[in-house]
Each structure stands twice: as C-alpha cells, then as structure tokens.
Design an enzyme around this catalytic site. Sequence first.
Site, PDB file in Angstrom:
ATOM      1  N   LYS A  76       0.859  -1.189   0.000  1.00 46.33           N
ATOM      2  CA  LYS A  76       0.000   0.000   0.000  1.00 46.33           C
ATOM      3  C   LYS A  76       0.894   1.238   0.000  1.00 46.33           C
ATOM      4  CE  LYS A  76      -3.948   2.088   2.455  1.00 46.33           C
ATOM      5  NZ  LYS A  76      -4.901   1.968   3.573  1.00 46.33           N
ATOM      6  N   SER A 151      -9.896   2.147   2.527  1.00 51.98           N
ATOM      7  CA  SER A 151      -8.988   2.859   1.664  1.00 51.98           C
ATOM      8  C   SER A 151      -7.967   1.971   0.948  1.00 51.98           C
ATOM      9  CB  SER A 151      -8.223   3.906   2.481  1.00 51.98           C
ATOM     10  OG  SER A 151      -7.416   3.287   3.457  1.00 51.98           O
ATOM     11  N   SER A 175     -10.324  -0.216   6.702  1.00 49.18           N
ATOM     12  CA  SER A 175      -9.698  -0.170   5.375  1.00 49.18           C
ATOM     13  C   SER A 175      -8.981  -1.428   4.919  1.00 49.18           C
ATOM     14  CB  SER A 175      -8.726   1.003   5.296  1.00 49.18           C
ATOM     15  OG  SER A 175      -9.458   2.179   5.129  1.00 49.18           O
TER      16      SER A 175
HETATM   17  N1  GLN Z   1     -13.588   4.709   5.906  1.00 48.77           N
HETATM   18  C1  GLN Z   1     -12.914   5.114   7.097  1.00 48.77           C
HETATM   19  C2  GLN Z   1     -12.433   6.533   6.949  1.00 48.77           C
HETATM   20  O1  GLN Z   1     -12.660   7.095   5.944  1.00 48.77           O
HETATM   21  C3  GLN Z   1     -11.767   4.186   7.412  1.00 48.77           C
HETATM   22  C4  GLN Z   1     -10.590   4.379   6.570  1.00 48.77           C
HETATM   23  C5  GLN Z   1      -9.413   3.575   7.034  1.00 48.77           C
HETATM   24  O2  GLN Z   1      -9.581   2.567   7.724  1.00 48.77           O
HETATM   25  N2  GLN Z   1      -8.220   4.031   6.700  1.00 48.77           N
HETATM   26  O3  GLN Z   1     -11.849   7.096   7.802  1.00 48.77           O
END
Ligand code: GLN
Length: 492
Positions: A76, A151, A175
């Site tokens: 990532k 994400s 995410s």
């Molecule tokens: N969807 C959540 C956010 O937007 C989690 C994102 C994540 O776990 N990085 O913060």
Amino acid sequence: MITRGVSALSQALAAREISSVELTQLYLDRIARFNPTLNAYITVDAEKSLAQARAADELRAAGNATRLTGIPLAQKDIFCAQGWLTTCGSKMLSNFVSPYDATVIEHFNAAGAVILGKTNMDEFAMGSSSETSFYGVVKNPWDTARVAGGSSGGSAAAVAALLAPAATGTDTGGSIRQPAALCNLTGLKPTYGVVSRYGMIAYASSLDQGGPMARSAEDCALLLNTMAGFDERDSTSLDRVKEDYSRELAAAKGDKPLAGLRIGLPREFFGDGCAPEVMQLVEAAIGEYRKLGAETVAVSLPNMKLSVAAYYVIAPAEASSNLSRFDGVRYGYRAPEYDDLNDMYARSRAQGFGEEVKRRILIGTYVLSHGYYDAYYLQAQRIRRLIANDFVEAFRQCDVIIGPTSPSTAFRLGEKASDPVQMYLSDIYTLAVNLAGLPGMSIPCGFADRLPAGLQLIGDYFSETKLLDVAHRYQQVTDWHVQHPDGFDRAV
Ligand code: GLN
C-alpha cells in the site's frame, strides 16, 4: 501458477519449480496488461523489483531462504519504502521519494520478499471506496463499474485480479476488512500495537494498524509472522514474545475442529441496515460454523450505534494534527507561486490536499478548538471507552464475534462520492473494532449477483492466532475464497 497463494508459491520456489525473477516477471507482465483497467497500482518499477528478485534467488541459492524469500508483494502506498515514490494517494506527496523504509518494509526486505509496486488508495487513507485518490479511482475486478472498497482498494483489486499474490493494507476504521469483503479476499487487522506504525504515514494514530490482505487465512498468517513485532521506533508498539501465527492451522482437528468454540452474535449486527442478500450469506456462514462444532450465543454491543459519530470526531481530530506537517516546507508539494510565508502555506495546502482531506482537517480542527473540545472530542473519547467496555462484556460470553463486514456488496463508482455521510455510514460494522483496538478479519462468504460478500470475525486482544484458525477451518470446507473474477486471463 498465477492462482496460487503465498504458501503454495513459497513451496514452488523452494522446489525450484520457478525462480523469483520468473515469478516477479509474470506479475509485472500482468500488471502491464491489466493495471490500465483497474488502476490498482500507483507506482511500478520493474527494474527495482527484478533486482530484489535476483537477490532473493541468490539468497535461496546460498541456502538462506525464508518462507517469503522471492515472493512478490504489493505494498500500500502509505508505507515508506526507500527509493520508491510514496504518495499516500495525495498530490501533497506526489514528489516524495522516501529516503527510508517503514519497519514493515524492512521486515519484508529482511525476509527476502520482493516489492511488486505501490498500490492506490484513498488520499491519506480517508475513504471507503478508493475514489478520493489523486491518482484516480480504483475499479473492482468483479465489476469495473463498482468500487473496490477503501482505503486499501488498490491492494484489494491487485490481489483479486491476480496482479499480486498478497498485499499489505492499513485499517483505521475498516480499510483492510471492507475492501477485502468487496473484492473477495481475506484481510486481517491486528490488535492495535502488534504491527509497527513507523514509516506508515499517519492518519489517525490511535486507530491506524497495518495488516495483511491475501487469498486465505493461511497466507495472512504467513505475512503477519513477518509484519508483527516490537519496534522501539513506534511508541505504541507492544513488546510481546514473538508468536507463530500459523501454529494452529496445520493441526488436524477432525470433522468438528471448532467444538467448544462460542461464537457471539451481537444483536446490533443483525438488525436493520444490512442488505438482505448479504445477511443471507452471513447466516449461511454461521450455519457452516455450527457444522464445524461451534455454538452460537446472543450478545450485545449497545454502544456500537455511536461508533460512526465517535469515530468521525476522533479520526479527523487526529488527522488534523498529523497532517499539519505538510506545509510545503519540509517535504511534499509547494505551490509554485505565493506572496509571503503564510500565503505559501495556505496555497500549498489548498492545492496539495483533496476535498475529503480538507473536510477532515476542518472537522478535526473544529472539534479540537477551545469551546468545542469538551462537547465533541472529549465526549467522543468517552463513547470510545463505552464501546471498548461493550466488547469486554461480550467476550465474557463468547470467544469470537461474527457479523457482516460491510452492509452491502460493492457499490457503484460515484454512488456515494458526493454524499460523505452515506459514505461514513457504510463503515458501521468495522469502526468499533478500531475504537476498541481489537483484532478483526474479513473472509469471503459467498456471492450475491456475482459480487462478493465478507464475513467479519472479531476477537479479543491478541487473539490473532485464534481468529486465523477460525477463518482457516471455514476455508477448508468452503471454496468462496478461491473464486476469481472473470476477464483477467488466468492462463499464465
Ligand atoms: N472509511 C474510514 C475513513 O474514511 C476508514 C478508513 C481507514 O480505515 N483508513 O476514515
């Protein structure tokens, strides 16, 4: 070869069926062919990857191979990797070539793994659909008109389309688990503090945790064995005896391998709000677990309904502080034209950050400001404690908690992009786990209209080995996790 997971590839490498250079080239060719459709990778650097692969082959020839030596992995783009462009999906870091390795990358390099490329993601990991990236949206290989989740959507799409055998993700509020669910992968978010955050670009530091995304629990265990470990450079890293997360998996346990396991079914996971076709698959998976010997108990997480509200105060608060370092001075993007110092900061940040990131910085700054701190931030911290206590209470009655990972299968690109609250609500089943710091997994549990659904497993602190075993036993009697999307030629 291409449909094999990490564990099988590791055997093929050990048996000299294929070399790391050949394997890496195979994936690079697939990336060249299919990445233009999916946009799963932001950066690919064949020369760098092949150099690592050659070194891995030499390591093996010298008799020093580990299980991961020569295995190409997608990383990532939130993990700093020396000499690699590391963007975090943002224009702000579009010129940042990392001068150092994150601890996770260091561990993989030491094991002889190969970096296949850096994967696309929501900007600074803020999002649930991988649509907020400066580098464009990621497409779901199961239906390219739909989101891959976020994400860590680039990592998920890459593994699902066989453009990598496994990948890393990070999970601040879901995410790893949610994109795993939407792309038919197995993903694990470890207990907070198990995987070092050093060199992992910070979003919300008290919630962020890195973890593996792969095809099976077995592969996740292999990756976690390398990723986990104490790190003195991360002040919240936990100093614990190193575990072998694979240790339960190989044991033969008969046809009732989960006899005695108590599965908690929280009322709050099974009420309204989940698409019926997803719920049906979750119920069927629970049926499988009963056949494996597990018993189910009703539990309750009464404060879970407050998790979206609490999370979307705490995460932006921490983000507003973490992102203040991007000022156009030390590193990252700087506006080409400005009047004076303050104007340079303002323009660099205005031009360098995308809309969702700015929204979070504004919310975060607001809830931390004098006069609102008590009403929002402090209140959210109290709710966070209540949510953590709910789990403590639930784990008195059960060993693992099961429910859906995401309330729906992959939604259409653009469907929620203009409505942040709808997007935030899609995190309802995953956020509480991060607020409590617990480990959580998502595993494939079937398809609705050819779109994958995920089953979420939540364990008590440090129960990764148990979670992986519970996931593995299900994967031994089901074949959802070995299904692949059509259209990404598996002949090679
Ligand atoms: N969807 C959540 C956010 O937007 C989690 C994102 C994540 O776990 N990085 O913060």
